[in-house]
Design a protein around this motif. Structure first.
Motif, short mmCIF file in Angstrom:
data_model
loop_
_atom_site.label_atom_id
_atom_site.label_comp_id
_atom_site.label_asym_id
_atom_site.label_seq_id
_atom_site.Cartn_x
_atom_site.Cartn_y
_atom_site.Cartn_z
N GLY A 56 18.88 8.88 -59.13
CA GLY A 56 19.44 7.70 -59.78
C GLY A 56 20.52 8.07 -60.78
O GLY A 56 20.84 9.24 -61.00
N ILE A 57 21.09 7.05 -61.40
CA ILE A 57 22.14 7.23 -62.41
C ILE A 57 21.52 7.10 -63.79
O ILE A 57 20.87 6.10 -64.09
CB ILE A 57 23.25 6.19 -62.21
CG1 ILE A 57 23.92 6.42 -60.85
CG2 ILE A 57 24.27 6.24 -63.34
CD1 ILE A 57 24.91 5.34 -60.46
N VAL A 58 21.73 8.13 -64.61
CA VAL A 58 21.21 8.12 -65.98
C VAL A 58 22.24 7.44 -66.88
O VAL A 58 23.43 7.74 -66.82
CB VAL A 58 20.93 9.56 -66.46
CG1 VAL A 58 20.54 9.57 -67.93
CG2 VAL A 58 19.85 10.21 -65.61
N PHE A 59 21.77 6.51 -67.70
CA PHE A 59 22.62 5.87 -68.71
C PHE A 59 21.76 5.64 -69.94
O PHE A 59 20.61 5.22 -69.83
CB PHE A 59 23.21 4.56 -68.18
CG PHE A 59 22.19 3.52 -67.85
CD1 PHE A 59 21.45 3.58 -66.68
CD2 PHE A 59 21.95 2.48 -68.74
CE1 PHE A 59 20.48 2.63 -66.40
CE2 PHE A 59 21.00 1.52 -68.47
CZ PHE A 59 20.26 1.60 -67.29
N GLY A 60 22.32 5.94 -71.12
CA GLY A 60 21.49 5.86 -72.32
C GLY A 60 20.24 6.69 -72.11
O GLY A 60 20.32 7.85 -71.68
#
Ligand code: FES
Length: 133
Positions: A56-60
């Motif tokens: 997945g995409i990590v954000f924050g």
């Protein structure tokens, strides 16, 4: 008391990404690196339908699941509302650039969790340890 075992270095984990740690029993553990360099460890399984959170995409301090875009908090494994569900979280520590996970948790935590049979997730054969696969 924790029995820490080294699993990788901080540099082994891509920024805003994850590195998978294979276990003898059960699904992999994903070690995530956030933009602020904080690290988190979760079972590599989305609480929705088992998607591989390591992809997945990590954000924050969250990761967006690659299958249906649920947002999972990295510090708790909790899905963001209105979705619900929780991915097991693993204890982690860093010393001198080395990442450690707790051996007892690796051996016992969420070892019964299974992958969905379809999708991009890596499958784990339950008979792999005995050479049946
Ligand atoms: S499996 Fe992760 S959002 Fe559906």
């Amino acid at each position: 008391m924790n029995r820490w075992i080294p699993v990788c270095t901080v540099e082994d984990i891509p920024a805003l990404g994850a590195r998978r740690v294979a276990r003898e029993h059960g699904l992999d553990v994903a070690v995530f690196k956030a933009a602020d360099q904080q690290l988190f460890a979760l079972l590599d399984r989305c609480p929705h339908k088992g998607g591989p959170l390591s992809q997945g995409i990590v954000f924050g301090h969250s990761v967006a699941c690659p299958l249906h875009n649920w947002n999972i908090a990295l510090d708790s494994g909790q899905a963001a509302a209105p979705d619900h569900g929780q991915t097991p979280r693993f204890a982690l520590k860093v010393e001198h650039g080395q990442v450690y996970l707790d051996a007892h948790e690796l051996e016992t935590l969420a070892t019964e969790a299974t992958r969905p049979l379809a999708g991009p997730a890596r499958r784990t054969c339950p008979g792999a340890a005995s050479g049946a696969c």
